[in-house]
Design an enzyme around this catalytic site. Structure first.
Site, PDB file in Angstrom:
ATOM      1  N   THR A 197       0.796  -1.215   0.000  1.00 36.80           N
ATOM      2  CA  THR A 197       0.000   0.000   0.000  1.00 36.80           C
ATOM      3  C   THR A 197       0.840   1.282   0.000  1.00 36.80           C
ATOM      4  O   THR A 197       1.926   1.306   0.560  1.00 36.80           O
ATOM      5  CB  THR A 197      -0.881  -0.029   1.262  1.00 36.80           C
ATOM      6  OG1 THR A 197      -1.666  -1.211   1.225  1.00 36.80           O
ATOM      7  CG2 THR A 197      -1.767   1.179   1.363  1.00 36.80           C
ATOM      8  N   ARG A 225     -12.420  -9.221  -2.245  1.00 35.38           N
ATOM      9  CA  ARG A 225     -11.846  -8.917  -0.936  1.00 35.38           C
ATOM     10  C   ARG A 225     -11.616  -7.417  -0.789  1.00 35.38           C
ATOM     11  O   ARG A 225     -11.120  -6.760  -1.702  1.00 35.38           O
ATOM     12  CB  ARG A 225     -10.528  -9.664  -0.754  1.00 35.38           C
ATOM     13  CG  ARG A 225      -9.836  -9.444   0.602  1.00 35.38           C
ATOM     14  CD  ARG A 225      -8.759  -8.383   0.539  1.00 35.38           C
ATOM     15  NE  ARG A 225      -8.060  -8.236   1.824  1.00 35.38           N
ATOM     16  CZ  ARG A 225      -7.086  -7.348   2.045  1.00 35.38           C
ATOM     17  NH1 ARG A 225      -6.706  -6.530   1.090  1.00 35.38           N
ATOM     18  NH2 ARG A 225      -6.515  -7.279   3.244  1.00 35.38           N
ATOM     19  N   GLY A 227      -9.784  -4.608   1.822  1.00 32.82           N
ATOM     20  CA  GLY A 227      -8.849  -4.483   2.928  1.00 32.82           C
ATOM     21  C   GLY A 227      -9.093  -3.244   3.754  1.00 32.82           C
ATOM     22  O   GLY A 227     -10.179  -2.661   3.759  1.00 32.82           O
ATOM     23  N   ASP A 228      -8.055  -2.826   4.460  1.00 33.09           N
ATOM     24  CA  ASP A 228      -8.196  -1.678   5.351  1.00 33.09           C
ATOM     25  C   ASP A 228      -8.101  -0.338   4.640  1.00 33.09           C
ATOM     26  O   ASP A 228      -8.622   0.664   5.130  1.00 33.09           O
ATOM     27  CB  ASP A 228      -7.107  -1.729   6.429  1.00 33.09           C
ATOM     28  CG  ASP A 228      -5.720  -1.519   5.845  1.00 33.09           C
ATOM     29  OD1 ASP A 228      -5.131  -0.433   6.032  1.00 33.09           O
ATOM     30  OD2 ASP A 228      -5.206  -2.441   5.187  1.00 33.09           O
ATOM     31  N   THR A 247      -0.494   0.821   6.651  1.00 36.56           N
ATOM     32  CA  THR A 247      -0.061  -0.162   5.671  1.00 36.56           C
ATOM     33  C   THR A 247       0.290  -1.453   6.397  1.00 36.56           C
ATOM     34  O   THR A 247       0.731  -1.414   7.541  1.00 36.56           O
ATOM     35  CB  THR A 247       1.161   0.338   4.881  1.00 36.56           C
ATOM     36  OG1 THR A 247       1.648  -0.722   4.045  1.00 36.56           O
ATOM     37  CG2 THR A 247       2.293   0.791   5.795  1.00 36.56           C
ATOM     38  N   GLY A 248       0.091  -2.573   5.732  1.00 36.67           N
ATOM     39  CA  GLY A 248       0.449  -3.838   6.353  1.00 36.67           C
ATOM     40  C   GLY A 248      -0.640  -4.876   6.216  1.00 36.67           C
ATOM     41  O   GLY A 248      -1.353  -4.924   5.209  1.00 36.67           O
ATOM     42  N   GLU A 249      -0.787  -5.702   7.231  1.00 33.67           N
ATOM     43  CA  GLU A 249      -1.758  -6.784   7.219  1.00 33.67           C
ATOM     44  C   GLU A 249      -3.148  -6.200   7.429  1.00 33.67           C
ATOM     45  O   GLU A 249      -3.545  -5.861   8.545  1.00 33.67           O
ATOM     46  CB  GLU A 249      -1.409  -7.787   8.322  1.00 33.67           C
ATOM     47  CG  GLU A 249      -2.209  -9.058   8.279  1.00 33.67           C
ATOM     48  CD  GLU A 249      -1.825 -10.004   9.395  1.00 33.67           C
ATOM     49  OE1 GLU A 249      -2.677 -10.859   9.726  1.00 33.67           O
ATOM     50  OE2 GLU A 249      -0.704  -9.896   9.931  1.00 33.67           O
ATOM     51  N   GLY A 250      -3.894  -6.076   6.337  1.00 35.23           N
ATOM     52  CA  GLY A 250      -5.154  -5.359   6.370  1.00 35.23           C
ATOM     53  C   GLY A 250      -6.147  -5.855   7.393  1.00 35.23           C
ATOM     54  O   GLY A 250      -6.811  -5.061   8.075  1.00 35.23           O
TER      55      GLY A 250
END
Length: 327
Positions: A197, A225, A227-228, A247-250
């Site tokens: 991201t 899907r 995400g965040d 940013t990262g693991e949504g």
């Protein structure tokens, strides 16, 4: 009159063995985006204009996972998402499931300014884009040869690539040479970074905060899907006190409502910007991996991450400027 500040990011979770050539390419892009934002702030553009301008630049360059260069879904197509938020009145706009919009962040802003809604997705978002006359392109425009190779190996490994790396034997035309590494994913060695991201946060000279985030999502993700990144309060937030882009693991960021939590602990616990960032990264992610950038209305800038690294850069009106990857 206050002091302006700006921060940008290009994803968290960097492979520690990322080749130096790719590191330098990323730093150059982040530096270019910072200079673009600095010039706009010196010209007295409001924060909301600056974050859109910078994220458009990141979406246009294929190096990171947004716009052109976005991660591919399990079907081999691109489904992009983005959000933007203007702090003074907490106005926001978000989009998901875009397949033809060249710059998702600009459509998110149009949702905020030209629709009665805050969030449009899939065919409804695409129809709105056509009515607004934004630039549209074929889905193939967003697909890069390198990402096709990454998707192939993600499928062979039967994995959704959410830790931003793919196995070494993905190397093909356009990919960098293999690097010795002890890291593994699903039992396979890892050496190539899968970009993540992008985002930008700004406070302008009037103390107005704004945030923008854009992404192609996870490599080999299920179609549909979300995400965040387009979720206000999770991947993006801006208010009177601060602006945040994550940013990262949504899925972990969504569970933590990470961006809003930074603002909340500043409001309710009286923490400083950096203390608030440190608190939520340490206390709110459980076992998730993520990072974020933030600015406050008084011209402070901060970032935090619990991964091996995060592509980021920041600058303030007093002349401070930094671009980095590691701690």
């Amino acid at each position: 009159m206050g002091s302006w500040a700006i921060a940008v990011h290009g994803g968290a979770g960097v492979d520690p063995n990322l080749p130096l050539e790719r590191q330098e390419e990323a730093k150059k892009l982040l530096n270019r985006c910072l200079l673009l934002g600095i010039s706009a702030l010196r010209s007295s553009l409001p924060a909301i204009d600056v974050v859109e301008l910078v994220v458009r630049e990141l979406e246009t360059d294929p190096l990171f996972n947004s716009g052109r260069g976005s991660a591919l879904s399990e079907k081999g197509t691109v489904e992009m998402e983005a959000s933007i938020m203007d702090g003074p009145r907490r106005r926001c706009g978000a989009v998901s499931g875009l397949t033809t919009v060249k710059n998702p962040i600009s459509l998110a802003r149009l949702v905020m300014e030209k629709s009665p809604h805050s969030y449009l997705a899939f065919e409804g978002a695409e129809e709105f884009a056509r009515k607004q006359g934004v630039e549209l392109v074929d889905n193939e425009y967003f697909i890069t040869e390198e990402n096709v190779g990454m998707l192939k190996l993600a499928k062979e490994a039967n994995a959704i690539v959410f830790d931003y790396r793919v196995p070494t034997n993905t190397c093909s035309a356009g990919a960098m040479a293999s690097v010795e590494t002890p890291l593994q994913m699903n039992g396979l060695p890892i050496s190539i970074y899968n970009q993540e991201t992008v985002g930008c946060v700004v406070v302008d000279g009037q103390g107005r905060c704004a945030a923008a985030t854009s992404t192609g999502g996870l490599m080999n993700k299920m179609s549909g899907r979300i995400g965040d990144s387009p979720l206000i309060g999770s991947g993006t937030y801006a208010g009177d006190l601060c602006a945040i882009s994550c940013t990262g693991e949504g899925e972990a960021i969504i569970r933590a409502t990470l961006a809003r939590d930074v603002a909340a602990v500043m409001e309710y616990k009286g923490l400083s910007l950096q203390d608030a960032v440190d608190y939520v990264i340490k206390e709110r992610l459980d076992e998730g991996k993520a990072g974020l950038i933030a600015v406050s209305k008084d011209g402070k800038v901060a970032y935090g991450f619990n991964t091996t690294g995060m592509f980021r850069g920041c600058a303030t009106e007093d002349g401070f400027m930094e671009v980095g990857i590691w701690e």
